[in-house]
Design a protein around this motif. Structure first.
Motif, short mmCIF file in Angstrom:
data_model
loop_
_atom_site.label_atom_id
_atom_site.label_comp_id
_atom_site.label_asym_id
_atom_site.label_seq_id
_atom_site.Cartn_x
_atom_site.Cartn_y
_atom_site.Cartn_z
N ALA A 74 -2.12 -5.99 -23.46
CA ALA A 74 -2.69 -5.68 -24.78
C ALA A 74 -2.57 -6.89 -25.70
O ALA A 74 -3.52 -7.22 -26.42
N ALA A 75 -1.43 -7.56 -25.67
CA ALA A 75 -1.22 -8.73 -26.52
C ALA A 75 -2.22 -9.83 -26.18
O ALA A 75 -2.79 -10.47 -27.07
N PHE A 76 -2.46 -10.04 -24.89
CA PHE A 76 -3.40 -11.08 -24.47
C PHE A 76 -4.80 -10.76 -24.99
O PHE A 76 -5.46 -11.62 -25.57
N TRP A 77 -5.26 -9.52 -24.78
CA TRP A 77 -6.63 -9.17 -25.16
C TRP A 77 -6.82 -9.10 -26.66
O TRP A 77 -7.90 -9.43 -27.17
N VAL A 78 -5.80 -8.69 -27.40
CA VAL A 78 -5.90 -8.70 -28.87
C VAL A 78 -6.01 -10.14 -29.36
O VAL A 78 -6.87 -10.47 -30.19
N CYS A 79 -5.16 -11.00 -28.85
CA CYS A 79 -5.20 -12.42 -29.25
C CYS A 79 -6.54 -13.03 -28.85
O CYS A 79 -7.14 -13.79 -29.61
N TYR A 80 -7.02 -12.70 -27.66
CA TYR A 80 -8.31 -13.21 -27.20
C TYR A 80 -9.43 -12.77 -28.13
O TYR A 80 -10.25 -13.59 -28.55
N ALA A 81 -9.48 -11.49 -28.47
CA ALA A 81 -10.54 -10.97 -29.33
C ALA A 81 -10.53 -11.64 -30.70
O ALA A 81 -11.58 -12.07 -31.20
N VAL A 82 -9.37 -11.75 -31.30
CA VAL A 82 -9.27 -12.36 -32.63
C VAL A 82 -9.65 -13.84 -32.57
O VAL A 82 -10.36 -14.34 -33.45
N THR A 83 -9.22 -14.52 -31.52
CA THR A 83 -9.53 -15.95 -31.38
C THR A 83 -11.03 -16.16 -31.19
O THR A 83 -11.62 -17.07 -31.79
N PHE A 107 -8.59 -17.85 -16.76
CA PHE A 107 -7.35 -18.46 -16.29
C PHE A 107 -6.13 -17.59 -16.56
O PHE A 107 -5.06 -17.86 -16.03
N ARG A 108 -6.30 -16.59 -17.42
CA ARG A 108 -5.20 -15.67 -17.78
C ARG A 108 -3.92 -16.44 -18.11
O ARG A 108 -2.83 -16.07 -17.71
N SER A 109 -4.07 -17.49 -18.85
CA SER A 109 -2.93 -18.32 -19.24
C SER A 109 -2.60 -18.05 -20.70
O SER A 109 -3.40 -18.33 -21.59
N ASP A 110 -1.39 -17.51 -20.92
CA ASP A 110 -0.95 -17.28 -22.30
C ASP A 110 -0.90 -18.59 -23.07
O ASP A 110 -1.32 -18.68 -24.21
N ALA A 111 -0.38 -19.64 -22.42
CA ALA A 111 -0.22 -20.93 -23.09
C ALA A 111 -1.57 -21.50 -23.52
O ALA A 111 -1.71 -22.02 -24.64
N ALA A 112 -2.57 -21.40 -22.66
CA ALA A 112 -3.90 -21.91 -23.01
C ALA A 112 -4.50 -21.13 -24.17
O ALA A 112 -5.04 -21.71 -25.11
N LEU A 165 -14.11 -22.94 -25.16
CA LEU A 165 -12.73 -22.78 -24.69
C LEU A 165 -12.24 -21.36 -24.88
O LEU A 165 -11.58 -20.79 -24.00
N ALA A 166 -12.54 -20.77 -26.02
CA ALA A 166 -12.11 -19.40 -26.28
C ALA A 166 -12.75 -18.42 -25.30
O ALA A 166 -12.09 -17.51 -24.81
N LEU A 167 -14.01 -18.63 -24.99
CA LEU A 167 -14.71 -17.70 -24.10
C LEU A 167 -14.23 -17.80 -22.65
O LEU A 167 -14.24 -16.80 -21.94
N VAL A 168 -13.81 -18.97 -22.21
CA VAL A 168 -13.38 -19.11 -20.81
C VAL A 168 -11.89 -18.84 -20.62
O VAL A 168 -11.42 -18.77 -19.49
N ALA A 169 -11.15 -18.64 -21.67
CA ALA A 169 -9.70 -18.43 -21.57
C ALA A 169 -9.31 -17.29 -20.62
O ALA A 169 -8.37 -17.45 -19.84
N PRO A 170 -10.02 -16.16 -20.61
CA PRO A 170 -9.61 -15.08 -19.71
C PRO A 170 -9.75 -15.42 -18.23
O PRO A 170 -9.11 -14.82 -17.39
#
Length: 126
Positions: free
Chosen positions: A12-21, A66-71, A59-64
């Motif tokens: 959930a944290a990953f996808w929330v951060c992804y959506a906002v970013t 790699f599923r990398s929290d750091a990226a 970059l934001a669109l391709v982040a998932p």
């Protein structure tokens, strides 16, 4: 906390951060494209802003992939800086929309990134 609950929090944290970013990056590129449209190709500063905004959106669109929290956190930090500076510029110009919208996105990105970063601590506490 069980491993399943920990994984759910992290997911959930990953996808929330992804959506906002992504929202932040898309808003940024929309304003950049608007500036290019208003000033035409002679507006070199707007073109530079659009090129940087394009890179951040990609970059934001391709982040998932790699599923990398750091990226994702790195992209979120970049968007936080961009939106913070945009809010400052909007305040200097006296434009309420160009001040409040980036400030809200800046704060939302900070909160989402913090949620993601802290989910790692929850995961490692198990």
């Amino acid at each position: 906390m069980t491993a399943s609950t920990s994984a759910n929090v992290r997911g959930a944290a990953f996808w929330v951060c992804y959506a906002v970013t992504v929202i932040s990056a898309v808003v940024s590129i929309a304003f950049s494209i608007g500036a290019v449209s208003d000033g035409g190709l002679e507006q070199v500063d707007a073109l530079y802003a659009a090129s940087r905004s394009t890179a951040l959106v990609v970059l934001a669109l391709v982040a998932p992939m790699f599923r990398s929290d750091a990226a994702l956190l790195a992209i979120a930090v970049a968007m936080t800086i961009v939106q913070g500076i945009d809010a400052f510029i909007g305040a200097i110009e006296g434009d309420l929309l160009k001040t409040v919208a980036p400030a809200v996105l800046c704060l939302a990105t900070i909160i989402a990134a913090t949620f993601l970063a802290r989910s790692d601590r929850v995961r490692s506490a198990d």
